[in-house]
Write a protein that holds these residues in place. Structure first.
Motif, PDB file in Angstrom:
ATOM      1  N   TYR A 273     -21.136  -5.273 -11.199  1.00 35.24           N
ATOM      2  CA  TYR A 273     -19.838  -5.636 -10.606  1.00 35.24           C
ATOM      3  C   TYR A 273     -20.042  -6.375  -9.276  1.00 35.24           C
ATOM      4  O   TYR A 273     -19.375  -7.369  -8.988  1.00 35.24           O
ATOM      5  N   PHE A 274     -20.999  -5.887  -8.463  1.00 32.49           N
ATOM      6  CA  PHE A 274     -21.276  -6.545  -7.181  1.00 32.49           C
ATOM      7  C   PHE A 274     -21.851  -7.943  -7.394  1.00 32.49           C
ATOM      8  O   PHE A 274     -21.499  -8.889  -6.688  1.00 32.49           O
ATOM      9  N   VAL A 275     -22.726  -8.105  -8.385  1.00 35.39           N
ATOM     10  CA  VAL A 275     -23.326  -9.406  -8.645  1.00 35.39           C
ATOM     11  C   VAL A 275     -22.265 -10.414  -9.087  1.00 35.39           C
ATOM     12  O   VAL A 275     -22.279 -11.580  -8.672  1.00 35.39           O
ATOM     13  N   LEU A 276     -21.320  -9.976  -9.883  1.00 31.77           N
ATOM     14  CA  LEU A 276     -20.301 -10.881 -10.414  1.00 31.77           C
ATOM     15  C   LEU A 276     -19.202 -11.190  -9.401  1.00 31.77           C
ATOM     16  O   LEU A 276     -18.695 -12.322  -9.350  1.00 31.77           O
ATOM     17  N   THR A 277     -18.798 -10.205  -8.621  1.00 30.59           N
ATOM     18  CA  THR A 277     -17.646 -10.378  -7.720  1.00 30.59           C
ATOM     19  C   THR A 277     -18.037 -10.531  -6.260  1.00 30.59           C
ATOM     20  O   THR A 277     -17.180 -10.876  -5.438  1.00 30.59           O
ATOM     21  N   LYS A 278     -19.316 -10.272  -5.906  1.00 27.26           N
ATOM     22  CA  LYS A 278     -19.769 -10.304  -4.508  1.00 27.26           C
ATOM     23  C   LYS A 278     -18.996  -9.308  -3.630  1.00 27.26           C
ATOM     24  O   LYS A 278     -18.806  -9.524  -2.437  1.00 27.26           O
ATOM     25  N   GLN A 279     -18.535  -8.215  -4.236  1.00 28.41           N
ATOM     26  CA  GLN A 279     -17.823  -7.156  -3.523  1.00 28.41           C
ATOM     27  C   GLN A 279     -18.326  -5.803  -3.980  1.00 28.41           C
ATOM     28  O   GLN A 279     -18.763  -5.635  -5.125  1.00 28.41           O
ATOM     29  N   ASP A 280     -18.273  -4.838  -3.048  1.00 32.00           N
ATOM     30  CA  ASP A 280     -18.623  -3.472  -3.427  1.00 32.00           C
ATOM     31  C   ASP A 280     -17.544  -2.895  -4.330  1.00 32.00           C
ATOM     32  O   ASP A 280     -16.372  -3.268  -4.244  1.00 32.00           O
TER      33      ASP A 280
END
Length: 310
Positions: A240-247
């Motif tokens: 999820y972090f890799v795709l959205t750049k968010q925690d």
């Protein structure tokens, strides 16, 4: 206006000098057909109209009148003038946008039809620094009086225009606001259902692991299973972090899912989000202008300065 006052020497000539290609000028003859004098602080140019053969006076406002405006007044007074131009003493043409105040500082050549006149304006006495300061104070006072007398009418007119624009924007926004409210309700309901489905799945997973641990298998068998489930969850959060750049923070994930449903629903309903945002920005700008217009103390302050004061 006829006049016999002669304050400036002037000559009419031809031959050596030509402002541009055209008919030759008459021979050099002393003349007083163009004069310049100051009356009540304003320059008055007196010249002989070639067609009507009479002297006319042109009072110019040197600070605002341009060379082009002066020449137009001359041609308008005598329809027989086909050519009217001004040249510097070196033969270069003076631009029509030049102020008369600048032109009257030096000698110049006035060309009317095929006749050129060398004009020598009188030297105007320079104002003393004290008198110049006094004149600037008077100009400033006149400007403030003009603003004070006309500002209220300008404010009322501007406020009326802003109110009309405000009503127009609100009328355009009303159907969009209604459509947006329906789309937001639908997106919020789908997001809430998704959250409850996630809770149900997590509860089902916990119950299944407990049943397998105490009733079907033992902890020794289920321990590696729970380890890989935990590791798989960590991999999912990292993806999820890799795709959205968010925690993966629950409120942020909820908002992201809400926006996903909102834009998908907007596309189906043909709700123009860009137009809606543009109208909202225009509405906010009009409301801010009205707020500033209704506060006389803030009327002349820039937006940034007024924001700092607020």
């Amino acid at each position: 206006m006829c006049s016999s006052e002669n304050h400036v020497g002037l000559w009419r000539h031809t031959g050596a000098w030509r402002g541009r290609e055209g008919a030759p000028y008459s021979t050099l003859v002393p003349s007083d057909e163009v004069t310049v004098n100051y009356r009540h602080g304003l320059p008055v140019i007196t010249l002989m109209l070639p067609t009507r053969s009479e002297r006319c006076q042109f009072t110019v406002k040197p600070v605002v009148t341009t060379v082009g405006a002066f020449l137009q007044d001359v041609q308008r007074e005598d329809k027989g003038i086909e050519r009217a131009e001004v040249f510097a003493t070196d033969g270069s043409k003076v631009s029509d946008a030049t102020l008369m105040e600048v032109l009257l500082m030096n000698d110049f050549k006035l060309v009317i039809n095929n006749t050129a006149y060398i004009v020598s304006p009188p030297v105007k006495d320079k104002l003393s620094s004290e008198h110049a300061t006094e004149m600037e104070d008077i100009k400033s006072l006149v400007h403030r009086l003009f603003v004070a007398l006309h500002l209220e009418d300008h404010q009322i007119r501007k406020e009326r225009e802003l109110l009309q624009k405000l009503d127009h924007l609100k009328g355009e926004l009303l159907p969009l606001e209604q459509m947006k409210a329906k789309i937001m309700d639908s997106a919020d309901a789908k997001t809430s259902r998704l959250l409850w489905v996630g809770l149900a799945l997590m509860s089902t997973q916990g119950g299944a692991l407990a049943w397998l641990t105490w009733w079907v298998y033992s902890w020794d068998i289920m321990e590696p299973v729970t380890y890989f489930i935990t590791y798989g969850s960590a991999m999912a959060f990292y993806a999820y972090f890799v795709l959205t750049k968010q925690d993966y923070i629950y409120p942020h994930a909820k908002d992201r899912q809400f926006l996903h449903y909102f834009y998908r629903k907007s596309k189906k309903q043909r709700f123009n989000v860009e137009r809606y945002n543009k109208l909202k920005d225009d509405l906010a700008e009009v409301e801010e202008s009205l707020r500033r217009l209704r506060q006389p103390l803030h009327l002349r302050l820039p937006i940034q300065e007024m924001s700092d004061k607020d």
